[in-house]
Design a protein around this motif. Structure first.
Motif, PDB file in Angstrom:
ATOM      1  N   ASP A  60       0.863  -1.177   0.000  1.00 36.68           N
ATOM      2  CA  ASP A  60       0.000   0.000   0.000  1.00 36.68           C
ATOM      3  C   ASP A  60       0.903   1.231   0.000  1.00 36.68           C
ATOM      4  N   LYS A  61       0.939   1.948  -1.095  1.00 41.21           N
ATOM      5  CA  LYS A  61       1.859   3.069  -1.248  1.00 41.21           C
ATOM      6  C   LYS A  61       1.239   4.422  -0.907  1.00 41.21           C
ATOM      7  N   ARG A  62       0.177   4.426  -0.131  1.00 39.28           N
ATOM      8  CA  ARG A  62      -0.441   5.694   0.252  1.00 39.28           C
ATOM      9  C   ARG A  62       0.303   6.315   1.438  1.00 39.28           C
ATOM     10  N   CYS A  63       0.301   7.627   1.465  1.00 40.95           N
ATOM     11  CA  CYS A  63       0.909   8.371   2.569  1.00 40.95           C
ATOM     12  C   CYS A  63       0.181   8.028   3.861  1.00 40.95           C
ATOM     13  N   ARG A  64       0.960   7.738   4.887  1.00 41.26           N
ATOM     14  CA  ARG A  64       0.397   7.380   6.186  1.00 41.26           C
ATOM     15  C   ARG A  64      -0.348   8.562   6.805  1.00 41.26           C
ATOM     16  N   ALA A  65       0.076   9.779   6.533  1.00 43.77           N
ATOM     17  CA  ALA A  65      -0.517  10.968   7.150  1.00 43.77           C
ATOM     18  C   ALA A  65      -1.832  11.390   6.496  1.00 43.77           C
ATOM     19  N   CYS A  66      -1.883  11.352   5.155  1.00 41.17           N
ATOM     20  CA  CYS A  66      -3.055  11.907   4.477  1.00 41.17           C
ATOM     21  C   CYS A  66      -3.766  10.947   3.536  1.00 41.17           C
ATOM     22  N   GLY A  67      -3.150   9.802   3.230  1.00 44.39           N
ATOM     23  CA  GLY A  67      -3.796   8.832   2.352  1.00 44.39           C
ATOM     24  C   GLY A  67      -3.586   9.082   0.869  1.00 44.39           C
ATOM     25  N   GLU A  68      -2.925  10.154   0.520  1.00 45.94           N
ATOM     26  CA  GLU A  68      -2.620  10.442  -0.889  1.00 45.94           C
ATOM     27  C   GLU A  68      -1.505   9.504  -1.372  1.00 45.94           C
ATOM     28  N   PRO A  69      -1.322   9.373  -2.679  1.00 44.37           N
ATOM     29  CA  PRO A  69      -0.230   8.530  -3.172  1.00 44.37           C
ATOM     30  C   PRO A  69       1.122   8.986  -2.619  1.00 44.37           C
ATOM     31  N   GLY A  70       1.884   8.041  -2.095  1.00 47.33           N
ATOM     32  CA  GLY A  70       3.192   8.351  -1.530  1.00 47.33           C
ATOM     33  C   GLY A  70       4.250   8.491  -2.613  1.00 47.33           C
ATOM     34  N   GLN A  71       5.220   9.348  -2.397  1.00 49.67           N
ATOM     35  CA  GLN A  71       6.327   9.513  -3.329  1.00 49.67           C
ATOM     36  C   GLN A  71       7.633   8.968  -2.769  1.00 49.67           C
ATOM     37  N   ILE A  72       7.710   8.787  -1.446  1.00 45.12           N
ATOM     38  CA  ILE A  72       8.934   8.316  -0.801  1.00 45.12           C
ATOM     39  C   ILE A  72       8.614   7.095   0.060  1.00 45.12           C
ATOM     40  N   ALA A  73       9.438   6.045  -0.061  1.00 42.19           N
ATOM     41  CA  ALA A  73       9.329   4.862   0.794  1.00 42.19           C
ATOM     42  C   ALA A  73      10.363   4.981   1.901  1.00 42.19           C
ATOM     43  N   LEU A  74       9.967   4.684   3.120  1.00 41.06           N
ATOM     44  CA  LEU A  74      10.865   4.674   4.275  1.00 41.06           C
ATOM     45  C   LEU A  74      10.912   3.244   4.797  1.00 41.06           C
ATOM     46  N   LEU A  75      12.120   2.685   4.914  1.00 47.32           N
ATOM     47  CA  LEU A  75      12.282   1.291   5.336  1.00 47.32           C
ATOM     48  C   LEU A  75      13.680   1.086   5.878  1.00 47.32           C
ATOM     49  N   ARG A  76      13.954  -0.097   6.414  1.00 54.47           N
ATOM     50  CA  ARG A  76      15.300  -0.426   6.921  1.00 54.47           C
ATOM     51  C   ARG A  76      15.781  -1.700   6.254  1.00 54.47           C
ATOM     52  N   GLU A  77      16.840  -1.564   5.472  1.00 50.11           N
ATOM     53  CA  GLU A  77      17.461  -2.725   4.820  1.00 50.11           C
ATOM     54  C   GLU A  77      18.329  -3.491   5.816  1.00 50.11           C
ATOM     55  N   LYS A  78      18.436  -4.795   5.598  1.00 49.46           N
ATOM     56  CA  LYS A  78      19.366  -5.593   6.397  1.00 49.46           C
ATOM     57  C   LYS A  78      20.787  -5.263   5.976  1.00 49.46           C
ATOM     58  N   GLY A  79      21.683  -5.236   6.936  1.00 52.30           N
ATOM     59  CA  GLY A  79      23.092  -5.059   6.625  1.00 52.30           C
ATOM     60  C   GLY A  79      23.539  -3.637   6.384  1.00 52.30           C
TER      61      GLY A  79
END
Length: 80
Positions: A60-79
């Motif tokens: 689900d690529k919607r913005c967590r704050a407003c529900g609009e389509p997100g442009q940036i993904a925030l995540l943590r890669e292993k290593g």
């Protein structure tokens, strides 16, 4: 929105994720807010990618704050 995942497809490659950190998306308007919240919630800076680079259709690529389509993904890669 927010999802816990083991791996994700980014630019045709499988990227292994640290499972204890969520995958979140943010629009440009809420990016700074979401970045701050990620750091505050998990005490670590996320890795960021353009949302269009994430190729997993189940995400689900919607913005967590407003529900609009997100442009940036925030995540943590292993290593990293």
């Amino acid at each position: 929105m927010e999802q816990m995942m083991k791996s994700i497809y980014i630019e045709g490659k499988v990227v292994e994720l640290q499972e204890e950190f969520p995958v979140r998306f943010a629009c440009m308007e809420h990016f700074d807010q979401e970045l701050d919240e990620y750091v505050n919630d998990y005490e670590v800076a996320p890795d960021t990618y353009a949302a269009q680079a994430v190729e997993d259709e189940a995400v689900d690529k919607r913005c967590r704050a407003c529900g609009e389509p997100g442009q940036i993904a925030l995540l943590r890669e292993k290593g990293l």
